[in-house]
Design a protein around this motif. Structure first.
Motif, short mmCIF file in Angstrom:
data_model
loop_
_atom_site.label_atom_id
_atom_site.label_comp_id
_atom_site.label_asym_id
_atom_site.label_seq_id
_atom_site.Cartn_x
_atom_site.Cartn_y
_atom_site.Cartn_z
N ILE A 96 -53.23 7.91 -1.40
CA ILE A 96 -54.64 8.28 -1.50
C ILE A 96 -54.89 8.87 -2.88
O ILE A 96 -54.23 9.83 -3.27
N ARG A 97 -55.81 8.28 -3.61
CA ARG A 97 -56.15 8.81 -4.92
C ARG A 97 -57.41 9.68 -4.78
O ARG A 97 -58.32 9.33 -4.03
N GLN A 98 -57.44 10.78 -5.51
CA GLN A 98 -58.58 11.71 -5.43
C GLN A 98 -59.05 12.06 -6.84
O GLN A 98 -58.23 12.36 -7.71
N ASN A 99 -60.36 11.98 -7.06
CA ASN A 99 -60.86 12.36 -8.38
C ASN A 99 -61.16 13.85 -8.41
O ASN A 99 -61.02 14.56 -7.40
N LYS A 100 -61.55 14.36 -9.58
CA LYS A 100 -61.77 15.80 -9.72
C LYS A 100 -62.94 16.30 -8.89
O LYS A 100 -63.04 17.48 -8.60
N ALA A 101 -63.83 15.38 -8.52
CA ALA A 101 -64.98 15.76 -7.69
C ALA A 101 -64.59 15.83 -6.21
O ALA A 101 -65.40 16.23 -5.38
N GLY A 102 -63.36 15.41 -5.90
CA GLY A 102 -62.89 15.49 -4.51
C GLY A 102 -63.09 14.23 -3.71
O GLY A 102 -62.83 14.22 -2.49
N ASP A 103 -63.54 13.13 -4.34
CA ASP A 103 -63.75 11.88 -3.61
C ASP A 103 -62.41 11.17 -3.36
O ASP A 103 -61.60 11.03 -4.28
N LYS A 233 -64.79 6.20 -8.49
CA LYS A 233 -65.69 7.29 -8.84
C LYS A 233 -65.09 8.23 -9.88
O LYS A 233 -65.44 9.40 -9.94
N TYR A 234 -64.20 7.71 -10.71
CA TYR A 234 -63.67 8.54 -11.78
C TYR A 234 -64.76 8.86 -12.80
O TYR A 234 -65.63 8.03 -13.10
N LEU A 237 -64.07 11.11 -18.48
CA LEU A 237 -62.80 11.66 -18.95
C LEU A 237 -61.62 11.12 -18.15
O LEU A 237 -60.56 10.83 -18.71
N GLU A 238 -61.81 10.99 -16.85
CA GLU A 238 -60.73 10.46 -16.01
C GLU A 238 -60.48 8.98 -16.32
O GLU A 238 -59.33 8.53 -16.36
N LYS A 239 -61.55 8.22 -16.56
CA LYS A 239 -61.43 6.80 -16.91
C LYS A 239 -60.68 6.63 -18.23
O LYS A 239 -59.94 5.67 -18.42
#
Length: 328
Positions: A96-103, A233-234, A237-239
């Protein structure tokens, strides 16, 4: 003192409340796997997935000349996969991958197996450096002992759970768990006294580079990492870090926030490898990996023992590219 050891044990074996079983899948034996354990709290062992893992290790070793034997710790699902720089490869059946926004983003089976290839790449570099750099070999051997103790603790818990185990045997096994916790604490203290943090931090970008090389070589796809680590939904900066892991000639300019990211720091080297060291067969893969490993060793030696000032990410990449060009 006893209470403190119990707390240590709980922190070291964070799967305390999870079900535990040996991995017993038919036709899944591998020369590259020593111990196997499955940790579960919601699902069951997927032998088809585990066979995919074994097949991936076998495929990689068809073009890799560094012996890297690992222990597999398999879980149901997780936000992370890891190699502990000793022997233990911890991987989920569902990543499970999670972005900094918690998605949350549930990764495909193909991508999860690809992540296994990446983590095994860490094992390859660690084994290589242990052979080549005496200072790292000391750390590597200490970490392998820690890995072995963790696996032993899993085995003890299996025995404790076994209904055939007597009460007196369970008490003895519980005491052994406390002894293991104490030994692990001592080994970690000794490891840290060997400048572990300094070596680990210097090695991180090289670890991520080599692990990415192993992965894209295995799948014959310069953008394979970009595909499997992305998240719908990155943020920008994450992209940026995702794109930096491409081995194609892509336009990347790292923001200040990402300049020290171990996954992105050597993006110029990835692009150089994609253009100049892209293999067309297993023989070339083996040859190029050997060059990349030797260039990494030379760079690390300079950082460890030389009077070099700290380099920014572009200068560090250019230095490694220069070493790659000089390798025969």
């Amino acid at each position: 003192m006893k209470n403190k050891l119990i707390i240590i044990l709980l922190s070291l074996l964070s799967t305390q409340l999870y079900a535990l079983e040996k991995i017993e899948c038919r036709d899944s034996d591998s020369l590259y796997v020593e111990e196997k354990v499955f940790i579960s709290n919601i699902g069951k062992l997927n032998c088809e997935f585990y066979q995919d893992v074994i097949d991936t290790l076998r495929d990689i070793n068809d073009f890799n000349s560094v012996d890297a034997v690992v222990n597999i710790i398999l879980s149901d699902r997780s936000f992370s996969a890891s190699f502990d720089l000793g022997s233990n490869l911890e991987i989920p059946q569902q990543f499970i991958r999670q972005n900094k926004a918690g998605d949350y983003h549930f990764v495909s089976n193909e991508a999860t197996v690809g992540i296994v290839a990446h983590e095994y790449g860490h094992a390859i570099l660690s084994s290589f450096l242990a052979q080549e750099l005496p200072s790292f070999n000391n750390l590597f051997q200490l970490q392998k002992k820690i890995s072995k103790l963790k696996i032993r603790a899993f085995g003890i818990r299996l025995l404790i759970k076994d209904p055939k185990t007597s009460v007196s045997e369970r008490i003895s096994l519980q005491n052994e768990l406390l002894t293991i916790a104490k030994k692990m604490k001592e080994l970690k203290s000794k490891r840290n006294n060997e400048n572990y943090e300094r070596f680990f931090n210097l090695m991180l970008p090289y670890q991520e580079l080599l692990a990415d090389v192993i992965t894209v070589y295995n799948y014959n796809d310069k953008d394979f990492l970009v595909k499997i680590v992305d998240h719908p939904k990155y943020s920008k900066l994450e992209k940026e870090v995702v794109v930096a892991r491409s081995f194609n000639q892509v336009d990347v300019e790292l923001s200040k926030e990402n300049e020290q990211s171990p996954h992105a720091k050597l993006y110029l080297v990835r692009q150089y490898i994609g253009s100049n060291l892209w293999p067309t067969n297993s023989h070339q893969k083996r040859e190029y990996i050997d060059k990349i490993l030797r260039a990494i060793r030379a760079s690390l030696e300079e950082e460890l023992y030389g009077p070099l000032p700290s380099l920014n990410y572009k200068a560090q990449s250019k230095r490694l590219i220069s070493k790659l060009k000089s390798m025969r």
